[in-house]
Design a protein around this motif. Structure first.
Motif, short mmCIF file in Angstrom:
data_model
loop_
_atom_site.label_atom_id
_atom_site.label_comp_id
_atom_site.label_asym_id
_atom_site.label_seq_id
_atom_site.Cartn_x
_atom_site.Cartn_y
_atom_site.Cartn_z
N ASN A 1 7.08 16.74 -2.30
CA ASN A 1 8.18 16.39 -3.20
C ASN A 1 8.00 14.95 -3.66
O ASN A 1 7.08 14.25 -3.21
N LYS A 2 8.87 14.50 -4.54
CA LYS A 2 8.70 13.16 -5.12
C LYS A 2 8.95 12.05 -4.11
O LYS A 2 8.34 10.98 -4.20
N VAL A 3 9.81 12.29 -3.12
CA VAL A 3 10.07 11.26 -2.13
C VAL A 3 8.82 10.98 -1.30
O VAL A 3 8.57 9.85 -0.88
N ARG A 4 8.00 12.00 -1.12
CA ARG A 4 6.77 11.82 -0.34
C ARG A 4 5.82 10.85 -1.04
O ARG A 4 5.05 10.13 -0.38
N LEU A 5 5.88 10.80 -2.37
CA LEU A 5 5.05 9.85 -3.12
C LEU A 5 5.42 8.41 -2.76
O LEU A 5 4.55 7.57 -2.51
N LEU A 6 6.72 8.12 -2.72
CA LEU A 6 7.15 6.76 -2.39
C LEU A 6 6.79 6.41 -0.95
O LEU A 6 6.41 5.27 -0.66
N ALA A 7 6.90 7.37 -0.06
CA ALA A 7 6.52 7.11 1.33
C ALA A 7 5.03 6.81 1.44
O ALA A 7 4.61 5.92 2.19
N TYR A 8 4.22 7.55 0.69
CA TYR A 8 2.77 7.30 0.70
C TYR A 8 2.48 5.91 0.15
O TYR A 8 1.69 5.15 0.73
N ALA A 9 3.14 5.56 -0.94
CA ALA A 9 2.92 4.24 -1.54
C ALA A 9 3.35 3.12 -0.60
O ALA A 9 2.80 2.02 -0.63
N ALA A 10 4.35 3.41 0.26
CA ALA A 10 4.82 2.41 1.21
C ALA A 10 3.93 2.32 2.45
O ALA A 10 4.17 1.48 3.31
N GLY A 11 2.92 3.19 2.54
CA GLY A 11 1.98 3.08 3.64
C GLY A 11 1.89 4.27 4.55
O GLY A 11 1.03 4.32 5.44
N ASP A 12 2.75 5.29 4.36
CA ASP A 12 2.70 6.48 5.21
C ASP A 12 1.69 7.47 4.63
O ASP A 12 2.01 8.31 3.79
#
Length: 625
Positions: A580-591
């Protein structure tokens, strides 16, 4: 470090204000107390972990006459804004005031209650609802109305309803068209910088007291609890649109581009009550808030107030808003709204008249005088906005940052300018000497200018820092405007004790989750460190598995571009499939390791993009270089 007492110059100015302003006019105190039912005792709200997120009792010192360290007009406003509890607006409409920066309003319907503007935090909204139910019965919430897209009008929504009840159709959520886009955009794109400056603006980390934070004019403070967002189920799109919610008819007036990009007023025929959102409050509002925002349109603002007068004033017995206290009676309503209208129109029109005569924004602000009728009305005083910075905002809206003087077209930045000024004046010690003389003469504005250069030329110059802090403190004591006072005092605090950072985060998980994919990619694009990305040439496809949407990201010349396209693995270096789109932000934050990410092709492609993202700094310096 300890604060200093107010100077003789400040005390003399306050004696002048006491003798010239209409302090015998107590009508606002009568209106602010009208309909009082009960207070929240103690008026302290805590989060589940015990952390205090709201404390109105700390303002108990706001009693009696104004001390010499507070402008008497601001003291008066803070006394009014600090009043808290449940109030009856008219039979059937109730407000809880003093539980956050804003008000929460309860409109009783046939089966339950409609909530208007559920404050900033879950915890304060829940406390307000509990206080209402304690005295008006355990009525179910049937609808929530957001008047506009600022966080103090929606952030506490989970304190009055749940996403499950909204999804089940038990609770309607109404908002002006464009609400979600503007609500999430403002808190993300420039969110970190705005939050840092908001810590200065609201004085969030300052001590409360006669020499500290006494309020911010629009209310006392912002709560610091959980911020959430429930997406509206009904967008209001047109003036004249009417809806019946829980048996209560509501007539709407759109007012976009005023105090918020998405804002609306509305009228309740059953109760002969008009809600003006945040476009008519008991102060001059901001055309450009000091925390940062887009410049607002005072011409449109005044026009919508005229339309509200023409449409609703003759059939309203009360006008209330999302801040402060109501005004009752048709004649008083018309006068109040008319003066508010004239205030914004006069600021707009006269600034344009003067800029067309060649005056610059700062020159206009220094010369500008409001008409006597507006000076006499308490609700037009600059407790939150100010004539000075609003005039400059109008100038900026039409003319931009440049005042036309070529000598100011390519000025040095502050640090380079400061060292040159200090050298020209004979060194930092000489600058401090001149500033001390200015302080002794009560010219604190000039002293602050000199000392700004002094600390930017030598940030370790102890005497310069101390005198600069003392100077800002005196400017604070003299300020009628609550947020000017907080800015001055916050600067003084950081000069004395060091950088105190940002009080609250600008975003929350629920706000981030409401970003559209395009807004998420935009938030990544503005975080790209351009010089580090100059040599990268990356193309990847991003597919969101929950929606099936595919976007192509290209990073070239330091610019991240996104397009919605059909997936085509042959033309990109990698395809990234996200849960989902929230996973993109988590990946960008380092996860990069949690489930929900599948990469096909060159795994380094996405890592290269993430690797040139800059992290925002929530503790950047403001008063120091």
């Amino acid at each position: 470090m300890d604060s200093k007492p107010p100077s003789d110059a400040i005390q003399a100015a306050h004696r002048h204000h006491l003798s010239t302003l209409p302090f015998t006019d107590r009508a606002d105190f009568v209106d602010a107390d009208r309909g009082f039912i009960a207070a929240l005792e103690p008026c302290v709200v805590a989060a589940a972990d015990g952390r205090v997120v709201w404390d109105n009792d700390v303002y108990a010192f706001l009693d009696g006459e104004a001390p010499a360290s507070v402008h008497p007009s601001l003291w008066r406003q803070s006394q009014l804004a600090a009043k808290q509890g449940l109030y009856e607006v008219v039979e059937g409409i109730y407000q809880v005031r003093g539980l956050d920066l804003s008000n929460i309003t309860f409109v009783e319907g046939d089966t339950g209650v409609i909530v208007i503007d559920p404050l900033i935090s879950t915890e304060t909204a829940a406390a307000a609802l509990a206080l209402y139910r304690q005295h008006r019965g355990d009525r179910a919430v049937t609808a929530v109305i957001y008047t506009h897209s600022h966080v103090d009008h929606f952030g506490g929504v989970l304190g009055v309803t749940s996403q499950a009840d909204v999804d089940a159709g038990k609770v309607a959520v109404l908002a002006p068209e464009g609400f979600v886009e503007h609500a999430v955009q403002e808190n993300v794109y420039a969110g970190t910088a705005m939050a840092r400056r908001a810590t200065y603006m609201y004085g969030t980390l300052l001590a409360r007291g006669p020499r500290g934070q006494v309020g911010c004019g629009l209310g006392q403070q912002t709560s610091t609890g959980e911020v959430a967002l429930v997406v509206p189920t009904l967008d209001i799109r047109e003036t004249g649109e009417a809806h019946t919610i829980d048996g209560v008819e509501i007539e709407f007036q759109m007012a976009p581009g005023t105090e918020a990009p998405a804002e609306m007023h509305f009228y309740f025929p059953r109760y002969r009550a008009l809600c003006m959102a945040e476009n008519a409050t008991h102060n001059l509002h901001n055309l450009l808030t000091l925390r940062g925002a887009l410049v607002r349109d005072p011409h449109a603002w005044s026009g919508y107030l005229t339309e509200a007068i023409d449409t609703f004033a003759d059939k309203a017995d009360v006008v209330f808003a999302s801040h402060h206290w109501p005004t009752w009676g048709r004649d008083r309503i018309t006068e109040y709204l008319s003066l508010q209208r004239d205030m914004y129109a006069y600021l707009h029109d006269q600034t344009l008249r003067m800029l067309n005569q060649g005056h610059t924004g700062i020159e206009i602000a220094e010369q500008f005088q409001m008409p006597p009728a507006l000076e006499r009305a308490w609700h037009t005083h600059g407790y939150y906005g100010s004539v000075s910075h609003n005039v400059k905002a109008v100038y900026q809206r039409y003319m931009g940052w440049f005042d036309g003087n070529p000598g100011r077209l390519w000025a040095h930045p502050p640090e380079a300018l400061a060292t040159r000024y200090a050298e020209a004046l004979g060194g930092v010690d000489r600058v401090v000497e001149l500033a001390r003389k200015a302080c002794d003469e009560g010219d604190f504005r000039w002293a602050a200018t000199l000392l700004d250069h002094a600390v930017f030329a030598d940030q370790n110059h102890t005497e310069a820092r101390q005198l600069y802090a003392d100077t800002l403190e005196q400017l604070a004591y003299g300020a009628e405007n609550g947020v000017w006072r907080n800015f001055f005092l916050s600067g003084a605090a950081e000069l004395r004790d060091g950088n105190f950072g940002t009080a609250v985060q600008s975003t929350s998980p629920t706000l981030l989750s409401e970003l559209t994919p395009a807004q998420m990619f935009d938030s990544l694009a503005i975080s790209i460190n351009g010089p580090r990305a100059w040599d990268l040439d990356v193309a990847v496809d991003v597919t969101f598995l929950d929606t099936g949407d595919n976007y192509r990201l290209t990073l070239r010349n330091g610019v991240l571009v996104h397009r919605k396209v059909s997936a085509d693995e042959s033309s990109v270096q990698a395809t990234i499939r996200l849960a989902n789109k929230v996973r993109l932000l988590a990946y960008a934050a380092g996860d990069t390791t949690s489930p929900g990410v599948e990469i096909t092709g060159d795994e380094a492609a996405l890592a290269n993009i993430v690797g040139v993202l800059d992290r925002p700094d929530p503790a950047f310096d403001i008063v120091m270089p």
